[in-house]
Design an enzyme around this catalytic site. Structure first.
Site, mmCIF file in Angstrom:
data_model
loop_
_atom_site.group_PDB
_atom_site.id
_atom_site.type_symbol
_atom_site.label_atom_id
_atom_site.label_comp_id
_atom_site.label_asym_id
_atom_site.label_seq_id
_atom_site.Cartn_x
_atom_site.Cartn_y
_atom_site.Cartn_z
ATOM 1 N N ASP A 162 34.030 40.024 14.520
ATOM 2 C CA ASP A 162 33.543 38.822 15.218
ATOM 3 C C ASP A 162 33.550 39.043 16.726
ATOM 4 O OD1 ASP A 162 33.266 37.175 12.850
ATOM 5 O OD2 ASP A 162 35.464 37.107 12.796
ATOM 6 N N HIS A 172 25.672 48.534 31.002
ATOM 7 C CA HIS A 172 26.423 49.014 29.846
ATOM 8 C C HIS A 172 25.860 48.523 28.516
ATOM 9 C CE1 HIS A 172 28.186 45.268 31.358
ATOM 10 N NE2 HIS A 172 28.499 44.987 30.095
ATOM 11 N N SER A 182 36.346 45.994 41.915
ATOM 12 C CA SER A 182 36.588 44.606 42.342
ATOM 13 C C SER A 182 35.362 43.743 42.070
ATOM 14 C CB SER A 182 37.002 44.561 43.809
ATOM 15 O OG SER A 182 38.255 45.190 43.965
ATOM 16 N N ASP A 203 34.974 49.188 33.606
ATOM 17 C CA ASP A 203 35.874 50.338 33.685
ATOM 18 C C ASP A 203 35.880 50.991 35.061
ATOM 19 O OD1 ASP A 203 37.878 51.649 32.448
ATOM 20 O OD2 ASP A 203 36.631 52.902 31.151
ATOM 21 N N GLU A 223 39.147 36.134 29.125
ATOM 22 C CA GLU A 223 37.859 36.418 28.487
ATOM 23 C C GLU A 223 37.833 35.962 27.035
ATOM 24 O OE1 GLU A 223 35.394 37.131 30.235
ATOM 25 O OE2 GLU A 223 36.532 37.594 32.048
ATOM 26 N N HIS A 226 36.748 32.495 26.634
ATOM 27 C CA HIS A 226 35.288 32.365 26.557
ATOM 28 C C HIS A 226 34.786 32.729 25.165
ATOM 29 C CE1 HIS A 226 34.837 31.487 30.734
ATOM 30 N NE2 HIS A 226 35.152 32.688 31.174
ATOM 31 N N VAL A 434 61.006 19.749 54.803
ATOM 32 C CA VAL A 434 61.073 19.176 56.144
ATOM 33 C C VAL A 434 60.069 19.887 57.047
ATOM 34 C CG1 VAL A 434 62.939 20.759 56.810
ATOM 35 C CG2 VAL A 434 62.636 18.628 58.075
#
Length: 471
Positions: A162, A172, A182, A203, A223, A226, A434
């Site tokens: 699934d 990909h 990043s 990757d 992930e 999702h 404070v």
């Protein structure tokens, strides 16, 4: 968070999209053309993305200004419709590749899976971790969701599962390429046939089981949310918040926002091993108490649990962030904080330790022990702290006592400690937080704050603690 129908994220081919002007705020020279182009790509990708033909749905916001306003609203920023440094900083944080706003039909998908027993398969592995570490991270990530629902996850070693899990770079195989190190970390498809449920990890990132690089367990748990049908959450404390934040090495507990979302789809499980799920503080809760307050380069930082509100001058709406999203190496919760403006430093206290920070950076040699300040070893924590720039002195509160530290000579003043009640009559025998402003000290004790005049040495006003947050 409202669970909803997710579609696979779309990373657009910008050359086929008609450019729309992106307004900038303040001095436009501060933003480079590269920044403006990056922001436009970001908004096109995560706010009402186009379909494969590059055409927006009729009911979607079509202008960059409208998308920018939506983005600012989603992340709790000041909604101006103009690109500024704060907005750009959020855009540049590493994140999930699924859109925050935008409903579009590319693949058939459903709200949730129609069965409770789901399978998953690890198609390939990252070279950054051992196979065992990768398998452990994914198993733990699925357990986050099965602990609070009737869902069960079984691993397959071959065939079609699934949820197919894979690592890839750039283009990909699903027409939605990754972007290199990043930026976009991973993406997942909602329940359904074909790509439905599948999760892909970039990757080009450095994947780890620690705070270094990107923690595979944390990204995978997001992930897989999702994969099960959850949208992104606006709650900065939620696992389904789109921006990556390393949340620490301690036992992970699924935040309440995520629990409510997933249980609205699949119902609760038979027994929750962690029934107390962390909640995000409500700034207008009348019972709200605060942990610490400090100024920082003209802004006010107000800490509560693992969060802080960031209040800009002349701005009513405070922005809420996870503390670790700014300072990953600090503890999740802090006890006290103060700024030393002339040195451009803030000091953070937690338990018997304290840190010195310059902006985002922790100074070398920290953390240190609070006993190095001259406090007796039996003092286990500082509950509040406030610095006075005109005298170079800092008040440190612990229990029912207060110490005065000389920041210039780095020694504790004589004749201290004193009882809080004796030096500041009427504020109670403890101080939670404070700060000082314009000749007044603001003491916080539970849900109450006291405005204390330095000149007349008396309380001049009593207010709710959350009035500092404009509630």
């Amino acid at each position: 968070m409202h669970p909803g129908v997710l579609a696979a994220f779309l990373f657009l081919s910008w050359t086929h999209c008609r450019a729309l002007p992106l307004p900038s705020g303040g001095d436009e020279d501060d933003l480079s053309e590269e920044d403006l182009q990056f922001a436009e790509r970001y908004l096109r990708s995560y706010y009402h993305p186009t379909n494969l033909a590059g055409i927006l749905k009729e009911n979607a916001a079509s202008s960059m200004t409208e998308r920018l306003r939506e983005m600012q609203s989603f992340f709790g920023l000041e909604v101006t419709g103009k690109l500024d440094d704060n907005t750009l900083d959020v855009m540049k944080k590493p994140r999930c590749g699924v859109p925050d706003v935008g409903e579009y039909n590319v693949f058939p998908r459903t709200l949730k899976w129609s069965k409770m027993n789901l399978t998953y398969r690890i198609v390939n592995y990252t070279p950054d971790m051992t196979h065992s570490e990768v398998e452990k991270a994914f198993k733990k990530a699925f357990k986050v969701w099965s602990d609070v629902t009737p869902l069960n996850f079984t691993r397959l070693h071959d065939g079609i599962a699934d949820i197919m899990i894979s690592f890839g770079i750039k283009e990909h195989g699903d027409f939605y390429p990754f972007d290199g190190p990043s930026g976009l970390l991973a993406h997942a498809f909602p329940p359904g046939p074909n790509y439905g449920g599948d999760a892909h990890f970039d990757d080009d990132e450095t994947w780890t089981s620690s705070s270094k690089g990107y923690n595979l367990f944390l990204v995978a748990a997001h992930e897989f949310g999702h994969s099960l049908g959850l949208d992104h959450s606006k709650d900065p404390g939620a696992l389904m918040f789109p921006i990556y934040t390393y949340t620490g090495k301690s036992h992970f507990m699924l935040p309440d926002d995520d629990v409510q979302g997933i249980q609205s789809l699949y119902g609760p499980g038979d027994e929750d091993p962690n029934p107390k799920h962390p909640k995000t503080p409500d700034k207008c809760d009348p019972s709200l108490s605060l942990d610490a307050i400090t100024s920082l380069r003209g802004e006010t930082m107000i800490f509560k649990d693992r969060f802080f509100w960031r209040l800009h001058p002349q701005q009513v709406d405070a922005e809420l962030f996870l503390t670790k999203s700014f300072w990953p190496e600090l503890p999740n919760r802090i006890d006290a904080a103060y700024e030393h403006p002339s040195h451009d430093l803030i000091f953070i206290f937690r338990g018997r330790k304290f840190w010195a920070l310059n902006g985002y950076d922790i100074l070398e040699g920290y953390p240190k022990k609070i006993s190095e300040l001259g406090l007796p070893k039996e003092v286990k924590k500082i509950s509040a702290a406030v610095h006075f720039e005109d005298t170079g002195k800092t008040l440190l509160f612990s229990g029912n006592q207060v110490w005065r530290y000389d920041d210039t000579n780095h020694i504790m003043d004589k004749d201290y400690p004193r009882l809080i009640e004796e030096d500041f009559p009427g504020i109670g025998d403890k101080v939670d937080a404070v700060y000082e402003k314009n000749g007044y000290i603001y003491f916080f004790n539970g849900p109450i704050q006291f405005e204390y005049s330095i000149w007349s040495n008396r309380i001049v006003r009593v207010m709710p603690a959350n009035s500092i947050l404009w509630c």
